[in-house]
Scaffold this motif. Structure first.
Motif, short mmCIF file in Angstrom:
data_model
loop_
_atom_site.label_atom_id
_atom_site.label_comp_id
_atom_site.label_asym_id
_atom_site.label_seq_id
_atom_site.Cartn_x
_atom_site.Cartn_y
_atom_site.Cartn_z
N GLY A 138 2.87 4.86 -18.11
CA GLY A 138 3.40 4.66 -16.78
C GLY A 138 2.57 3.72 -15.93
N ALA A 139 1.26 3.64 -16.26
CA ALA A 139 0.38 2.75 -15.52
C ALA A 139 0.53 1.29 -15.93
CB ALA A 139 -1.08 3.17 -15.73
N GLY A 140 1.30 1.04 -16.98
CA GLY A 140 1.46 -0.31 -17.48
C GLY A 140 2.75 -0.96 -17.00
N LEU A 141 3.70 -1.18 -17.93
CA LEU A 141 4.92 -1.91 -17.60
C LEU A 141 5.74 -1.25 -16.49
CD1 LEU A 141 6.24 -3.28 -21.01
CD2 LEU A 141 5.18 -4.53 -19.13
N PRO A 142 5.92 0.07 -16.46
CA PRO A 142 6.68 0.64 -15.33
C PRO A 142 6.05 0.32 -13.98
CG PRO A 142 6.54 2.22 -17.11
CD PRO A 142 5.63 1.09 -17.49
N ALA A 143 4.71 0.38 -13.88
CA ALA A 143 4.06 0.04 -12.62
C ALA A 143 4.26 -1.44 -12.28
CB ALA A 143 2.57 0.36 -12.70
N GLU A 144 4.23 -2.30 -13.30
CA GLU A 144 4.46 -3.73 -13.06
C GLU A 144 5.90 -3.98 -12.61
OE1 GLU A 144 3.11 -6.47 -16.02
OE2 GLU A 144 1.49 -5.14 -16.65
N ILE A 145 6.84 -3.31 -13.24
CA ILE A 145 8.24 -3.48 -12.83
C ILE A 145 8.42 -2.99 -11.40
CG2 ILE A 145 10.61 -2.70 -13.27
CD1 ILE A 145 9.83 -2.50 -16.25
N TRP A 146 7.84 -1.83 -11.10
CA TRP A 146 7.95 -1.29 -9.74
C TRP A 146 7.38 -2.28 -8.73
CZ3 TRP A 146 4.89 -0.09 -5.59
CH2 TRP A 146 5.42 0.79 -4.64
N GLN A 147 6.23 -2.84 -9.03
CA GLN A 147 5.61 -3.79 -8.12
C GLN A 147 6.48 -5.02 -7.92
OE1 GLN A 147 4.15 -6.97 -8.59
NE2 GLN A 147 2.63 -7.08 -6.93
N ALA A 148 7.07 -5.55 -9.02
CA ALA A 148 7.93 -6.73 -8.92
C ALA A 148 9.19 -6.42 -8.12
CB ALA A 148 8.30 -7.22 -10.32
N VAL A 149 9.75 -5.23 -8.34
CA VAL A 149 10.94 -4.82 -7.59
C VAL A 149 10.63 -4.75 -6.10
CG1 VAL A 149 12.54 -2.91 -7.14
CG2 VAL A 149 12.06 -3.59 -9.49
N MET A 150 9.53 -4.09 -5.76
CA MET A 150 9.24 -3.87 -4.34
C MET A 150 8.82 -5.15 -3.63
SD MET A 150 10.04 -0.80 -3.75
CE MET A 150 9.27 0.40 -2.68
N VAL A 151 8.19 -6.07 -4.35
CA VAL A 151 7.88 -7.37 -3.74
C VAL A 151 9.18 -8.08 -3.39
CG1 VAL A 151 6.99 -9.68 -4.23
CG2 VAL A 151 5.60 -7.67 -4.77
N ASN A 152 10.14 -8.07 -4.32
CA ASN A 152 11.43 -8.72 -4.04
C ASN A 152 12.19 -8.01 -2.92
OD1 ASN A 152 10.87 -10.48 -6.10
ND2 ASN A 152 12.32 -9.59 -7.56
N VAL A 153 12.19 -6.68 -2.96
CA VAL A 153 12.95 -5.90 -1.99
C VAL A 153 12.43 -6.10 -0.57
CG1 VAL A 153 13.40 -3.54 -1.22
CG2 VAL A 153 13.79 -4.16 -3.61
N HIS A 154 11.10 -6.23 -0.42
CA HIS A 154 10.50 -6.31 0.91
C HIS A 154 10.34 -7.73 1.41
CE1 HIS A 154 9.39 -2.16 -0.16
NE2 HIS A 154 9.30 -1.96 1.14
N GLU A 155 10.87 -8.69 0.68
CA GLU A 155 10.75 -10.07 1.13
C GLU A 155 11.39 -10.25 2.51
OE1 GLU A 155 11.81 -14.60 -0.41
OE2 GLU A 155 12.29 -12.86 -1.66
N GLY A 156 10.60 -10.74 3.43
CA GLY A 156 11.09 -10.97 4.79
C GLY A 156 10.99 -9.77 5.70
N LEU A 157 10.59 -8.60 5.19
CA LEU A 157 10.47 -7.41 6.04
C LEU A 157 9.05 -7.30 6.58
CD1 LEU A 157 12.38 -4.68 3.97
CD2 LEU A 157 13.23 -6.02 5.91
N PRO A 158 8.88 -6.91 7.83
CA PRO A 158 7.52 -6.74 8.38
C PRO A 158 6.83 -5.55 7.71
CG PRO A 158 9.17 -5.94 9.92
CD PRO A 158 9.92 -6.61 8.82
N ALA A 159 5.53 -5.64 7.56
CA ALA A 159 4.75 -4.56 6.96
C ALA A 159 4.65 -3.39 7.93
CB ALA A 159 3.37 -5.06 6.57
N THR A 160 5.04 -2.22 7.47
CA THR A 160 5.00 -1.01 8.29
C THR A 160 4.09 0.01 7.61
OG1 THR A 160 7.28 -1.41 9.01
CG2 THR A 160 6.39 0.80 9.36
N PRO A 161 3.15 0.62 8.33
CA PRO A 161 2.25 1.59 7.70
C PRO A 161 2.98 2.87 7.29
CG PRO A 161 1.88 1.53 10.06
CD PRO A 161 2.82 0.41 9.75
N LEU A 162 2.48 3.49 6.25
CA LEU A 162 3.04 4.76 5.80
C LEU A 162 2.67 5.89 6.77
CD1 LEU A 162 2.38 4.53 1.97
CD2 LEU A 162 4.61 4.90 3.03
N PRO A 163 3.49 6.94 6.84
CA PRO A 163 3.16 8.08 7.71
C PRO A 163 2.15 9.00 7.03
CG PRO A 163 5.28 8.44 6.63
CD PRO A 163 4.83 7.07 6.23
N THR A 164 0.90 8.56 6.96
CA THR A 164 -0.14 9.35 6.31
C THR A 164 -1.02 10.04 7.35
OG1 THR A 164 -1.71 7.50 6.29
CG2 THR A 164 -0.23 7.71 4.40
N ALA A 165 -1.72 11.07 6.87
CA ALA A 165 -2.72 11.73 7.71
C ALA A 165 -4.08 11.08 7.43
CB ALA A 165 -2.78 13.22 7.38
#
Length: 717
Positions: A653-680
């Motif tokens: 899971g740390a290999g190709l699935p993580a790379e695919i996830w990263q590529a997907v999310m880079v494409n999906v967030h193109e043009g969107l402003p960076a918003t912080p996560l709701p973390t404590a």
């Protein structure tokens, strides 16, 4: 009386006077003696055999003529009677324009644009007068150039078709049929025979029976075609043809086809688009532009040539159309959302989706941009990292925090309707992607991200199975570690100890409430993800963490209504549910999951411009590899594996699935402003007293549970 003027007296001639002498006439010349023919006749005696044959032929001819004109008269009377019968049975024109026995489903994306169709769509009634003149001319030029000059059948066309068939080595009625448009309409109307479910199981069987090319069927076409010509005008016959013809990809009629392929009405098509549509009539599935655009364009060029040769296109228009062939609309070219559309079809009631007799419009959560981004990312990673011919499969789901599914990839290849959807139908072991729910249960009970847990060899005696000893990946152990470190490094023995400490029932309750529909394991291996789930369920469960600890039900359907009506029949089926863990626990867990990407096993999923949280997962023998994570905007899940459970070679899971996830999310967030996560922030829990190793904040726990926790926290094996 005295005579006057010496004239002769007026007296009547004597009627019976003596013959007056007449002037002598010349004697007639003696006639030349004519040669006698009697001797010749006597010399030319007729051959008895010839005379007999002549007599026999005259007799046969009299018989043939006598029978022939009677049979001809009888045939004419039968034909006239049949034509009259068919004509009397034909209904009004409007009753013949939509012949479908079932309705269709048209799906709209989140912006209201059409992206998918199911069933046979009917774009609405059109007429020969309202369609584009280019389309009308293209159909006539291609199918029946003498349409306006014949009376239903074309003997010249039939003779030409027979000649072509024989020249190409086929039977006289095989291949080219020489049918006029009127005869083709007769076929489309099945010679007036209505669909009967008791006789034909499906509409496909019914239509195949209607299209059979037997001699008897051809003979029956003739009176039916003539009846059509008597009942309707030429333009009305053409109107039936334009509305009932099947044109591939589930489109019934030229309006539906024009909408499906080009996204415009049939009234507005260009010569090139009209030629492509008319070209579909020969073989709709083969020439459908969604199946093979180049083949459809080549066929369209042939039709353009016919239109030009027959005077329907001027030289300049023909040259321009040939240089600019028809192109698919963006939605048709993308063919996006097939797996998503199938899932939505399954989520609604069958009488309004799969078995609808009405035309239905479904508004959905689908985002074509995100779908294209996900598909492109998967193709890029697989194209670069997998060997040619690999059968490795993958699935992707992208959704919003409330469970609104935005994109779905159910397999590597573009699907046909009804194909196996690995995102929604494949039940697979979840591996370490299940661990966040163990930690969620602990945090909800009072543990903090800094609570200490022992990571060391461990053996548990499982009733009925004997001793069980989980191991870390790589067989390396780290001793006492914080919960954050244990999750970031995906330590197995630490996760099992924590699950046993908080109680398996608590873990199962949290996982179930977050959306696990499958039966969860009873034994201690529960913590390591031996239970099965779908990618859609897992991604939805992670969405519950992102939205502050409230469960979600993934959904794609926003509303369903009948075409032409405004009031929806069905509203949104899914979304936010009940709270599962406290908002504080969800914020702490989110922070811990960011460390999986920042400092743990999910480093390949790190995004360049925004905060992300997630978890890797690999099952026994690497049969499944997962990465699921989220940003402040979207949750995405990726699964990889083989359909037959063959182990993956060198993939975790740390290999190709993580790379695919990263590529997907880079494409999906193109043009969107960076918003912080709701973390404590760590300061928020470090200021509070830290629970002892292996203990949480549940003060109502029974003594036996506390004792078990202390034992597992202190024992190494």
């Amino acid at each position: 009386m005295a005579q006057m003027g010496g004239r002769r007296p007026l007296v009547a001639d004597k009627r019976y006077s003596a013959a007056r002498p007449q002037p002598a006439k010349p004697a007639p010349k003696p006639a030349a003696a004519k040669p006698s023919r009697a001797p010749a006749r006597r010399r030319r005696h007729r051959n008895p055999l010839v005379a007999g044959v002549a007599w026999l032929w005259r007799g046969i001819w009299r018989v043939i003529w006598g029978i022939g004109w009677r049979l001809g008269l009888a045939a004419a009377l039968i034909l006239a009677g049949t034509v009259f019968y068919f004509q009397s049975q034909l209904p009004e024109l409007t009753a013949l324009l939509d012949a479908r026995q079932r309705g269709s489903v048209t799906m709209l994306d989140r912006d209201g644009k059409v992206f998918a169709w199911r069933g046979e769509t009917f774009g609405g009634q059109i007429t020969a007068e309202t369609v584009s003149p280019h389309l009308k001319n293209a159909v006539i030029a291609t199918e029946d150039k003498r349409f306006y000059g014949h009376f239903g059948i074309s003997p010249r066309g039939i003779a030409s078709a027979i000649r072509i068939n024989l020249a190409e080595g086929r039977g006289p009625l095989e291949g080219n049929g020489g049918s006029t448009i009127t005869q083709q309409v007769a076929k489309l109307l099945c010679l007036g025979v209505a669909f009967d479910l008791a006789k034909w199981k499906t509409e496909a069987e019914y239509e195949a029976d209607c299209r059979q090319g037997s001699v008897w069927r051809k003979i029956k076409e003739i009176p039916f075609a003539v009846a059509l010509e008597l009942k309707y005008t030429k333009d009305e016959i053409l109107t039936i043809y334009l509305n009932r013809s099947y044109l591939g990809a589930g489109a019934r009629g030229f309006e539906a086809a024009s909408q499906r392929y080009f996204g415009i009405s049939a009234a507005n098509v260009t010569p090139a688009e009209a030629a492509m549509l008319a070209g579909l009539l020969k073989a709709p599935s083969r020439y459908a532009p969604t199946a093979n655009l180049q083949r459809a364009q080549d066929r369209g060029a042939l039709v353009l040539g016919l239109m030009h040769d027959q005077g329907y296109l001027k030289d300049a228009d023909y040259t321009y159309a040939m240089a600019h062939p028809a192109q698919l609309s963006q939605a048709a070219a993308a063919r996006a959302g097939g797996f998503f559309a199938d899932w939505v079809m399954e989520s609604g009631p069958s009488f309004l989706t799969r078995e609808t007799t009405e035309d239905v419009i479904i508004s959905t959560t689908f985002d074509q941009r995100i779908q294209t981004a996900a598909e492109a990312a998967l193709a890029a990673v697989f194209g670069a990292k997998l060997r040619e011919g690999s059968e490795t499969q993958a699935a992707i789901v992208v959704m919003s925090a409330d469970g609104a599914v935005r994109a779905m990839v159910g397999g590597r290849r573009t699907p046909n309707a009804g194909d196996f959807n690995r995102a929604t139908q494949a039940l697979r072991q979840t591996g370490s992607t299940f661990k966040p729910f163990v930690y969620a249960a602990a945090l909800d009970l009072g543990y903090t991200p800094d609570s200490i847990i022992l990571d060391a060899p461990l053996t548990i005696n499982v009733r009925g199975s004997g001793p069980w000893s989980p191991e870390n990946y790589g067989k390396e152990y780290y001793g006492e570690v914080t919960l954050t470190t244990a999750l970031a490094r995906s330590l197995n023995t630490a996760a099992v100890r924590l699950s046993e400490a908080v109680g398996r029932d608590a873990v199962r309750a949290v996982a179930s409430q977050f959306g696990f529909a499958s039966t969860l394991a009873d034994g201690p291996a529960l913590a390591l993800g031996v239970s099965e789930s779908t990618l859609l369920e897992m991604t939805g469960a992670y969405a519950g963490i992102l939205n502050g600890g409230t469960s979600v039900r993934p959904y794609g359907l926003i509303e369903l209504r009948l075409q032409g009506e405004d009031a929806p029949l069905i509203g949104q089926a899914g979304g936010m549910g009940e709270r599962v863990i406290t908002r504080a626990a969800a914020a702490e867990l989110t922070w811990m999951m960011t460390q999986v990407i920042e400092a743990g096993s999910g480093g390949r999923a790190r995004l360049p411009d925004r905060q992300a949280a997630g978890k890797t997962g690999t099952t026994q023998a690497a049969r499944d590899a997962w990465f699921i994570g989220f940003t402040a905007d979207y949750v995405a899940g990726v699964w990889m594996g083989y359909d037959d459970n063959t182990p993956l070679a060198g993939v975790t899971g740390a290999g190709l699935p993580a790379e695919i996830w990263q590529a997907v999310m880079v494409n999906v967030h193109e043009g969107l402003p960076a918003t912080p996560l709701p973390t404590a922030s760590p300061e928020s829990w470090r200021a509070a007293p830290t629970a002892p190793p292996g203990q949480g904040g549940n003060q109502n726990e029974d003594p036996i549970g506390r004792l078990l926790r202390e034992i597992f926290g202190a024992r190494g094996n």
